[in-house]
Design a protein around this motif. Structure first.
Motif, PDB file in Angstrom:
ATOM      1  N   UNK A 128       4.948  -5.417  -8.134  1.00  0.00           N
ATOM      2  CA  UNK A 128       5.793  -4.379  -7.908  1.00  0.00           C
ATOM      3  C   UNK A 128       6.567  -4.137  -6.659  1.00  0.00           C
ATOM      4  N   UNK A 129       5.874  -4.345  -5.542  1.00  0.00           N
ATOM      5  CA  UNK A 129       6.636  -4.095  -4.461  1.00  0.00           C
ATOM      6  C   UNK A 129       7.309  -5.070  -3.457  1.00  0.00           C
ATOM      7  N   UNK A 141       0.938  -1.235   0.032  1.00  0.00           N
ATOM      8  CA  UNK A 141      -0.071  -0.060  -0.056  1.00  0.00           C
ATOM      9  C   UNK A 141       0.696   1.401  -0.053  1.00  0.00           C
ATOM     10  N   UNK A 142       2.094   1.270   0.804  1.00  0.00           N
ATOM     11  CA  UNK A 142       2.925   2.387   0.884  1.00  0.00           C
ATOM     12  C   UNK A 142       3.392   2.648  -0.552  1.00  0.00           C
ATOM     13  N   UNK A 143       4.204   1.501  -1.037  1.00  0.00           N
ATOM     14  CA  UNK A 143       4.528   1.503  -2.407  1.00  0.00           C
ATOM     15  C   UNK A 143       3.639   1.981  -3.490  1.00  0.00           C
ATOM     16  N   UNK A 144       2.272   1.708  -3.314  1.00  0.00           N
ATOM     17  CA  UNK A 144       1.424   2.154  -4.486  1.00  0.00           C
ATOM     18  C   UNK A 144       1.116   3.471  -3.994  1.00  0.00           C
ATOM     19  N   UNK A 145       1.138   4.115  -2.969  1.00  0.00           N
ATOM     20  CA  UNK A 145       0.835   5.678  -2.807  1.00  0.00           C
ATOM     21  C   UNK A 145       2.275   6.353  -3.345  1.00  0.00           C
ATOM     22  N   UNK A 205      38.816   8.616 -17.621  1.00  0.00           N
ATOM     23  CA  UNK A 205      37.507   7.834 -17.509  1.00  0.00           C
ATOM     24  C   UNK A 205      37.587   7.082 -15.659  1.00  0.00           C
ATOM     25  N   UNK A 206      36.419   7.351 -15.257  1.00  0.00           N
ATOM     26  CA  UNK A 206      36.270   7.087 -13.767  1.00  0.00           C
ATOM     27  C   UNK A 206      35.124   6.082 -13.726  1.00  0.00           C
ATOM     28  N   UNK A 207      34.893   5.868 -12.526  1.00  0.00           N
ATOM     29  CA  UNK A 207      33.577   4.909 -12.214  1.00  0.00           C
ATOM     30  C   UNK A 207      33.073   4.885 -10.964  1.00  0.00           C
ATOM     31  N   UNK A 208      32.072   4.327 -10.596  1.00  0.00           N
ATOM     32  CA  UNK A 208      31.490   4.268  -9.307  1.00  0.00           C
ATOM     33  C   UNK A 208      30.589   2.910  -9.183  1.00  0.00           C
ATOM     34  N   UNK A 209      30.820   2.136  -7.830  1.00  0.00           N
ATOM     35  CA  UNK A 209      30.073   1.228  -7.689  1.00  0.00           C
ATOM     36  C   UNK A 209      28.729   1.344  -6.700  1.00  0.00           C
ATOM     37  N   UNK A 210      27.690   1.061  -6.776  1.00  0.00           N
ATOM     38  CA  UNK A 210      26.695   1.468  -5.587  1.00  0.00           C
ATOM     39  C   UNK A 210      25.603   0.395  -5.678  1.00  0.00           C
ATOM     40  N   UNK A 211      24.788   1.013  -4.673  1.00  0.00           N
ATOM     41  CA  UNK A 211      23.731  -0.067  -4.020  1.00  0.00           C
ATOM     42  C   UNK A 211      22.300   0.574  -4.078  1.00  0.00           C
ATOM     43  N   UNK A 212      21.518  -0.064  -4.518  1.00  0.00           N
ATOM     44  CA  UNK A 212      20.069   0.715  -4.588  1.00  0.00           C
ATOM     45  C   UNK A 212      18.918  -0.127  -3.827  1.00  0.00           C
ATOM     46  N   UNK A 213      17.937   0.426  -3.532  1.00  0.00           N
ATOM     47  CA  UNK A 213      16.602  -0.415  -3.219  1.00  0.00           C
ATOM     48  C   UNK A 213      16.164  -0.838  -4.327  1.00  0.00           C
ATOM     49  N   UNK A 214      16.098  -2.415  -4.553  1.00  0.00           N
ATOM     50  CA  UNK A 214      15.536  -2.811  -5.633  1.00  0.00           C
ATOM     51  C   UNK A 214      14.154  -2.548  -6.173  1.00  0.00           C
ATOM     52  N   UNK A 215      13.307  -2.110  -5.204  1.00  0.00           N
ATOM     53  CA  UNK A 215      11.904  -1.805  -5.395  1.00  0.00           C
ATOM     54  C   UNK A 215      11.815  -0.310  -5.799  1.00  0.00           C
TER      55      UNK A 215
END
Length: 536
Positions: free
Chosen positions: A115-116, A98-102, A182-192
């Motif tokens: 999707x959540x 419900x929170x994700x839907x909002x 040329x540089x770069x980055x490694x990152x972590x995200x919330x998958x949803x």
């Protein structure tokens, strides 16, 4: 192999021993919904403002009431015991949904069931394309009728690397080219939601190099390992970060320096990670200095376990159940190599060489190794990701995993550089000519062939989920194909239409996890798609 300066470039069932613990939380969670439901004026206003959200809230309320009644009615001890012994199945967190839907409604994103949800957490380490079958899928549902859920981007970022998803987190890396470097980055995200959890851009004051290598995560989910550097880079490291770091800049566990670069995506077995360290070459593909080697490192403390000299091992390795490491040897190598993974002392005691077998190929082997049963499968060809040979040629090789003996070969007409996806007796091969070709695993016979985007090369490994193939073209299109005959079902543009993709660097392979699809591109960032429908 990328030259940036080239012109063309388990959820436990909630009913088990949980009734009294859940009741207060359920009642509290339903109070606000019920308050609106029993006030007609408020209900009407809610429906007018957000009809979809109101409908979802109503469903949540009804489901919650039914659940409360079931919990309050109780169950015989025998029924509870039967439930506890039943197979564990995913349970939808309706409050989170419900929170994700909002949030999705506010952002103008699609409200789609599922999707959540978080992706399943596997009981093994996850590497490039999820496992050695290289299907790029966690075994969950196959989304079709794709719609964008979120996008993560940075200015001028190229997503040459492929994403990895474990549970509710996605790990990925990119490259950025400015005037000087040329540089770069490694990152972590919330998958949803796509929200950034941490991003590593520097070690001390040293900028990270660009990433082509894709990340791997340990079985326990504690560490993420990745190589850095593009094809002309030297002095690049194998990096290990804490996967669940609370530090917004990420927390480095260790780094192992090499004199070359690591475009190879690491493979993990237990406490060992293995990657290929590729050669730096001149315009004629001749090695300049060190010809390359395979590197094994202990994950727990970063201690180097062994090195094995292999010419230009840009290929992404796979590790068999017995610990044997399989990897391709690229330009100046032209071979597939099987390597014993025991320590130097263990091999010396048994009087065994590091290399178990070596099988020659007519062309450089730079593609990822695919393992299926007793077969080692790999693509080869005389072109690379950027430079096309004036007389293109390529093939798929199937070798016996124990002996290296050739079982069959299939002529592809051009190089096979991306990972081959294998499942249920079918092999899905991306070909530089622009075709995706399905082969019979038993004998290499062609089952069907299909183009993704006219003659634009297919360089990224395809994903295989359910009855569908998900393939990417070099010019930035994602196509969903019917696994049965290769028919194109739908097609989506990945690059940002306001930013011309001039170098054709859509090389990131799509990954499907938790019913969502994740893929990077040259100018369109890292995208997450959800399905308007779940395929079979």
């Amino acid at each position: 192999m990328i030259d940036p300066n080239a012109d063309s470039l388990a959820v436990v069932p909630i009913f088990v021993n949980a009734g009294t613990a859940l009741l207060p939380a359920l009642v509290a969670g339903l109070t606000s919904v019920l308050a609106v439901l029993f006030k007609p004026k408020e209900l009407v206003r809610a429906c007018q403002r957000r009809p979809l959200t109101a409908g979802i809230s109503g469903l949540v309320a009804v489901a919650g009431i039914v659940l409360v009644i079931v919990l309050m009615s109780g169950r015989p001890a025998s029924a509870r015991a039967m439930k506890a012994s039943a197979p564990v199945r995913p349970v939808t967190d309706w409050a989170k949904y419900a929170v994700d839907a909002l949030e999705r409604e506010k952002a103008g994103l699609p409200l789609i069931m599922g999707a959540g949800k978080s992706a399943a957490v596997p009981d093994h380490a996850i590497g490039f394309r999820f496992d050695s079958g290289r299907c790029g899928c966690d075994g969950g549902p196959a989304p079709i009728k794709l719609a964008p859920l979120w996008k993560y981007d940075e200015e001028d970022a190229w997503f040459l690397s492929s994403p990895l998803v474990r549970g509710d987190r996605v790990y990925a890396a990119y490259a950025v080219k400015d005037v000087a470097s040329v540089s770069g980055a490694l990152f972590c995200l919330d998958a949803v939601t796509g929200k950034q959890i941490w991003k590593a851009e520097k070690i001390d004051d040293e900028q990270l190099k660009a990433f082509f290598s894709s990340p791997a995560v340990t079985k326990d989910g504690k560490y993420v390992v990745i190589g850095q550097g593009l094809h002309d880079d030297k002095d690049s490291d194998l990096l290990c970060y804490e996967a669940n770091s609370g530090n917004p800049q990420g927390k480095l566990h260790w780094r192992v320096k090499t004199p070359l670069h690591i475009e190879s995506s690491p493979a993990i077995s237990g406490d060992m990670v293995v990657a290929g360290v590729g050669a730096i070459e001149d315009a004629a593909h001749k090695a300049v200095g060190n010809p390359g080697f395979v590197l094994a490192v202990r994950i727990s403390d970063g201690k180097e376990l062994w090195r094995c000299q292999v010419n230009d091992p840009e290929s992404s390795p796979a590790i068999g159940e017995d610990g044997t490491v399989y990897i391709g040897s690229g330009f100046n190598g032209n071979a597939v190599v099987a390597i014993r993974s025991q320590t130097d002392d263990e091999l010396s005691e048994k009087k065994l060489s590091r290399i178990l077998w070596r099988t020659e190929s007519p062309y450089p082997v730079t593609g990822a190794i695919t393992l299926v049963g007793d077969l080692v499968l790999v693509g080869a060809g005389n072109s690379d990701y950027v430079v096309t040979n004036p007389h293109p040629a390529g093939l798929v090789l199937a070798l016996d995993a124990r002996t290296g003996k050739e079982k069959w070969r299939a002529d592809m007409g051009d190089a096979v550089l991306g990972a081959i996806a294998a499942r249920d007796g079918k092999l899905i091969c991306p070909v530089r000519s622009g075709e995706v070709i399905a082969l019979n695993q038993a004998d290499g016979a062609i089952l069907w062939r299909q183009r993704v985007s006219d003659k634009s090369p297919a360089l990224a490994g395809p994903a295989l989920a359910g009855n569908y193939v998900y393939a990417v073209s070099k010019d930035g299109f994602l196509a969903v194909l019917d696994l049965k005959d290769g028919t194109v079902i739908e097609k989506h543009q990945l690059n940002d239409q306001s930013k011309p993709a001039e170098m054709g660097l859509s090389l990131s392979s799509p990954l499907i996890a938790g019913g969502r699809l994740y893929v990077g591109s040259e100018t369109g960032g890292l995208r997450c798609f959800v399905g308007g429908k779940v395929g079979q």
